[in-house]
Design a protein around this motif. Sequence first.
Motif, PDB file in Angstrom:
ATOM      1  N   THR A 154       0.858  -1.197   0.000  1.00 31.36           N
ATOM      2  CA  THR A 154       0.000   0.000   0.000  1.00 31.36           C
ATOM      3  C   THR A 154       0.892   1.244   0.000  1.00 31.36           C
ATOM      4  O   THR A 154       2.099   1.156   0.252  1.00 31.36           O
ATOM      5  N   SER A 155       0.287   2.410  -0.204  1.00 34.48           N
ATOM      6  CA  SER A 155       1.067   3.645  -0.350  1.00 34.48           C
ATOM      7  C   SER A 155       1.823   4.054   0.900  1.00 34.48           C
ATOM      8  O   SER A 155       2.756   4.837   0.825  1.00 34.48           O
ATOM      9  N   GLY A 156       1.363   3.589   2.060  1.00 33.16           N
ATOM     10  CA  GLY A 156       2.046   3.962   3.299  1.00 33.16           C
ATOM     11  C   GLY A 156       1.632   5.326   3.822  1.00 33.16           C
ATOM     12  O   GLY A 156       2.391   5.984   4.517  1.00 33.16           O
ATOM     13  N   SER A 157       0.399   5.755   3.505  1.00 31.84           N
ATOM     14  CA  SER A 157      -0.080   7.050   4.010  1.00 31.84           C
ATOM     15  C   SER A 157      -0.199   7.012   5.525  1.00 31.84           C
ATOM     16  O   SER A 157      -0.035   8.003   6.200  1.00 31.84           O
ATOM     17  N   THR A 158      -0.536   5.845   6.063  1.00 33.76           N
ATOM     18  CA  THR A 158      -0.833   5.777   7.490  1.00 33.76           C
ATOM     19  C   THR A 158       0.255   5.077   8.299  1.00 33.76           C
ATOM     20  O   THR A 158       0.090   4.861   9.486  1.00 33.76           O
ATOM     21  N   ASP A 170     -15.458   9.576 -10.184  1.00 32.43           N
ATOM     22  CA  ASP A 170     -14.666   9.735  -8.958  1.00 32.43           C
ATOM     23  C   ASP A 170     -14.684   8.373  -8.283  1.00 32.43           C
ATOM     24  O   ASP A 170     -15.653   8.005  -7.622  1.00 32.43           O
ATOM     25  N   THR A 171     -13.622   7.612  -8.486  1.00 33.38           N
ATOM     26  CA  THR A 171     -13.609   6.200  -8.116  1.00 33.38           C
ATOM     27  C   THR A 171     -13.006   6.011  -6.730  1.00 33.38           C
ATOM     28  O   THR A 171     -11.824   6.253  -6.525  1.00 33.38           O
ATOM     29  N   LYS A 213      -0.437  11.327  -2.175  1.00 27.65           N
ATOM     30  CA  LYS A 213      -1.447  11.594  -1.143  1.00 27.65           C
ATOM     31  C   LYS A 213      -0.850  12.386   0.009  1.00 27.65           C
ATOM     32  O   LYS A 213       0.295  12.150   0.405  1.00 27.65           O
ATOM     33  N   ASP A 239     -11.683   4.172   6.166  1.00 27.67           N
ATOM     34  CA  ASP A 239     -12.150   5.503   5.762  1.00 27.67           C
ATOM     35  C   ASP A 239     -13.501   5.814   6.417  1.00 27.67           C
ATOM     36  O   ASP A 239     -14.289   4.909   6.697  1.00 27.67           O
ATOM     37  N   GLN A 252      -9.307   0.911  -3.046  1.00 26.65           N
ATOM     38  CA  GLN A 252      -8.065   0.782  -2.289  1.00 26.65           C
ATOM     39  C   GLN A 252      -7.204  -0.334  -2.886  1.00 26.65           C
ATOM     40  O   GLN A 252      -7.720  -1.186  -3.615  1.00 26.65           O
ATOM     41  N   THR A 253      -5.923  -0.332  -2.516  1.00 24.63           N
ATOM     42  CA  THR A 253      -5.053  -1.428  -2.939  1.00 24.63           C
ATOM     43  C   THR A 253      -5.732  -2.758  -2.568  1.00 24.63           C
ATOM     44  O   THR A 253      -5.723  -3.716  -3.340  1.00 24.63           O
TER      45      THR A 253
HETATM   46  P1  ATP Z   1      -1.788   2.933   3.550  1.00 26.67           P
HETATM   47  O1  ATP Z   1      -2.935   1.988   3.591  1.00 26.67           O
HETATM   48  O2  ATP Z   1      -0.451   2.272   3.544  1.00 26.67           O
HETATM   49  O3  ATP Z   1      -1.906   4.047   4.553  1.00 26.67           O
HETATM   50  P2  ATP Z   1      -3.072   4.189   1.276  1.00 26.67           P
HETATM   51  O4  ATP Z   1      -4.352   3.904   1.998  1.00 26.67           O
HETATM   52  O5  ATP Z   1      -2.822   5.598   0.845  1.00 26.67           O
HETATM   53  O6  ATP Z   1      -1.815   3.674   2.118  1.00 26.67           O
HETATM   54  P3  ATP Z   1      -3.982   3.087  -1.229  1.00 26.67           P
HETATM   55  O7  ATP Z   1      -4.573   1.739  -1.177  1.00 26.67           O
HETATM   56  O8  ATP Z   1      -3.189   3.478  -2.422  1.00 26.67           O
HETATM   57  O9  ATP Z   1      -3.001   3.258  -0.016  1.00 26.67           O
HETATM   58  O10 ATP Z   1      -5.120   4.180  -1.096  1.00 26.67           O
HETATM   59  C1  ATP Z   1      -6.455   3.896  -0.716  1.00 26.67           C
HETATM   60  C2  ATP Z   1      -7.022   5.069   0.043  1.00 26.67           C
HETATM   61  O11 ATP Z   1      -7.020   6.252  -0.781  1.00 26.67           O
HETATM   62  C3  ATP Z   1      -8.459   4.914   0.451  1.00 26.67           C
HETATM   63  O12 ATP Z   1      -8.585   4.177   1.635  1.00 26.67           O
HETATM   64  C4  ATP Z   1      -8.913   6.370   0.594  1.00 26.67           C
HETATM   65  O13 ATP Z   1      -8.509   6.901   1.839  1.00 26.67           O
HETATM   66  C5  ATP Z   1      -8.166   7.078  -0.496  1.00 26.67           C
HETATM   67  N1  ATP Z   1      -8.976   7.193  -1.734  1.00 26.67           N
HETATM   68  C6  ATP Z   1      -8.750   6.579  -2.910  1.00 26.67           C
HETATM   69  N2  ATP Z   1      -9.635   6.974  -3.848  1.00 26.67           N
HETATM   70  C7  ATP Z   1     -10.468   7.854  -3.265  1.00 26.67           C
HETATM   71  C8  ATP Z   1     -11.599   8.613  -3.713  1.00 26.67           C
HETATM   72  N3  ATP Z   1     -12.039   8.569  -4.965  1.00 26.67           N
HETATM   73  N4  ATP Z   1     -12.216   9.404  -2.810  1.00 26.67           N
HETATM   74  C9  ATP Z   1     -11.770   9.461  -1.545  1.00 26.67           C
HETATM   75  N5  ATP Z   1     -10.713   8.800  -1.063  1.00 26.67           N
HETATM   76  C10 ATP Z   1     -10.048   7.997  -1.908  1.00 26.67           C
END
Ligand code: ATP
Length: 668
Positions: A285-289, A432-433, A630, A521, A436-437
Amino acid sequence: MEAECVVADDAEELFDASETFKKSALLSSREQYAALYKNSVDDPDGFWSHTASQFFWKSKWEESKAHTENLDVRKGEIRVEWFKGGCTNICYNAVDRHVEAGRGDDVALLWEGNDPGFDMKLTYKELLDRVCQLSNYLLAVGIKKGDTVAIYMPMLLELPIAMLACARIGAVHSVVFAGFSAESLAQRILDCKPKVLLTTSGVKRGPKLIKLKEIVDDALNRCVQEGGHSVDYCLTYDNKLAIKREDTPWKEKRDVWWQDVVPNYPTDCPVEWVDAEDPLFLLYTSGSTGKPKGVLHTTGGYMVYTATTFKHAFDYHDGDVYWCTADCGWITGHSYVTYGPLLNKATVLIFEGVPNYPDAGRCWEIVDKYHVTIFYTAPTAIRALMRSGDEPVKRHSRKSLRVLGSVGEPINPSAWRWYFEVVGDSRCPIADTWWQTETGGFMITPLPGCWPLKPGSATLPFFGVQPAVVDENGKELDGECTGFLCMKASWPGIFRSLYGDHARYETTYFAPFKGFYFSGDGCRRDKDGYYWLTGRVDDVINVSGHRIGTAEVESALVAHPLAAEAAVVGIDHEVKGQGIYAFVTLNEGVEYTADLKSSLISTVRCQIGAFAAPDAIHWAPGLPKTRSGKIMRRILRKIASKQLDDLGDISTLADPGVVAQLIEFTEK
Ligand code: ATP
Ligand code: MG
C-alpha cells in the motif's frame, strides 16, 4: 479584517450527462443500474459466474458455488475464494485472446516519453511477442509457477510487459514503485525474497535524471547484509535515452542487459494455466498511514473484477484511447493501466514523464496528440494543474475527451468543478472512483451516464459491492448517516491476505468491526444514497464533540479562489478537546498575508459552520505527500504540535525536503 464568505459551495448541485452521451452509453439510467445491482447482491454467484464466462477458462468452477467466504472473525479464519477450481490465465485473457480473435493489429500500448518527441507503440501481436520472449527468459533462469519476481522499473513499455510475462508463467510479481529509495526497495525485496529482479539503468523524470541501477545496487547490497538474501539475476533494461551503459554500475554474472538476452528468445511461450485462487501479485500500500502492507491478490476474481469495473466506470467502447497517469508501481497502475484495460482490448497510453514537464500544458498536448478519449488522474495532479490557471489547458483542443476520472483522495468540489468545466468543457462525466489497494478495483464509483453526479461524491456502489456505514460500536446505520465505511460481503477483487502475515490481515481489516471488512475511511451517505468519503478515520478531528472529517474542511478551504491546496489536522485544545490546524498552499504568485488568513477562516465558517473554523493557518509552500501523491497528515500532526524530533517513518515521502520548508515557514 473579517472577510466576507467568498464562495457559497452548493454541494447538492447535480451534473447530469448529456442526452448524446447517454444515447451511446453502456448503461444510461439509474433504474437499469438498480436492476443489475439487485441481481448482483441477491445472487452473487449467478451474477459473477455470468460475467466471468466472458473470459477464457481452461476449465470452469462449479457455477452454483462461484464463491465461499467468511468475513467474521468470530466464526474462525477469514477466508475468501472466487471461482475456485476454475483454471485460467490473466495474460492469456489480456493479450492472446484478442490476437486469436483477429485483433492482433490493434494498438495495445502507446508510449509517450518524458521529453516531447519520443514515442512508440505496440500492437497486441507485438505485445504478445515481447511478453513471450520475456516469459521464456524467466523460465530459462529457473523461475517457476509460484515464484516471486521483483520489478523496479519506470513507466517504460517493459513494465507492463514484465507484469504480463510473470502472469503468463504463473510467477507472482511484486512491483516496487521506481521512486522508492534503496532502503524501501531492500525492505520489500527482503519481504518476498525474489530470485530475479527486473530493473532499468536509469530514467529521466521531468528535468531530473534518476540513476535507478545505482539505487538497485545499494538495495541489493543491503539485502545481503541485512537479510542474507541475494538475487540470482538482475535483468537491466538499457534506457539509452537517460543514461549510457558505461555509466551504469555493474556486477558481472548477476547483472544482465535485457536487450542482449531477451530478444534472442522465441516469440511463443506456452501459458501456465493456474487456479483462480493462485496468487497473481503482491503489492505494498502507499504507506499514508504508516508501515506499508503487502497486499496479496489472486488471479480469477481479480481478473473478472478489474475488467468489469474498467468497462463500466469509464463507459468503455471499442476504439477508445485510454490514459491513466498512475504509475504501475501503485494498484491503479496494476488494475487500470495494465490488467483492466488490456482485458477489454483497450488502447492504453503509457506516459513516462510528469504532468507539468516541460510545462503545465503537457497533459493536454498529449491528449490532443493521441486523441485520448478517457483520462484518469488524481486530485493532487488536478490541484497542481489548476494552480497554473486555465490558459495551459485552453491552449489545447481536448475535443477527443469523453470521460474523466479521479482517484487517490477525496476530490474537493472546487477541483471537481475545474476539472469538469475547464478540462472537460462541461461535456465529460467524471468517474470519482473510491477504492483501495486492498479492494483490487473500484468499489464506489459513478457509472457515467447512469445517474447525475455531485461534485465531491463517489456516488454509488459498483455491482456486487455492499457498503455498510457503521457507528463506533459496529452497528450498521440506516439511510442518511455518517460513520465508518465497511463492506458486508466479499466481491471478486478483494485481497486474500497480507503477504506472509494472515494474522495482520485479520486484525487490521476484520477485527475492528465484527462481521465486516473495514476500509479505514469515514463516509457520509446522503438522502439520495450517495456516498461522500470524508477521509481516513485516523485523521478525524473531534472539536467539542463534533467529529469532523478532514475532507470537508479542506474542501471549504480550497473553495477560496486564492487557495490551491489544503490539509487539516487536529491539535490539542484546552477548551474544545481538539482544535483545527490548517496547512494551506496558495495559487502561484499570490502573496501570503494576514488578511488572507482571516478570509480563509471565514470561508470555512460560512461554508460549514463556526465549529469547523480553523484555529490556526500555517502557510505551506508544499505539503508532505506519499510517492503516490497523497497528503500524509500524520507528519503534519507532528509539525502542528511541534514534535519535530519525532516525525516517524518518512521513507515513503515523495519529497522529504518539504518537511524542513514547512517547519521554517511556521513563523510567517
Ligand atoms: P496505507 O494503507 O499504507 O496508509 P493508502 O491507503 O494511501 O496507504 P492506497 O490503497 O493506495 O493506499 O489508497 C487507498 C485510500 O485512498 C483509500 O482508503 C482512501 O482513503 C483514499 N482514496 C482513494 N480513492 C479515493 C476517492 N475517490 N475518494 C476518496 N478517497 C479515496
Ligand atoms: Mg490504506
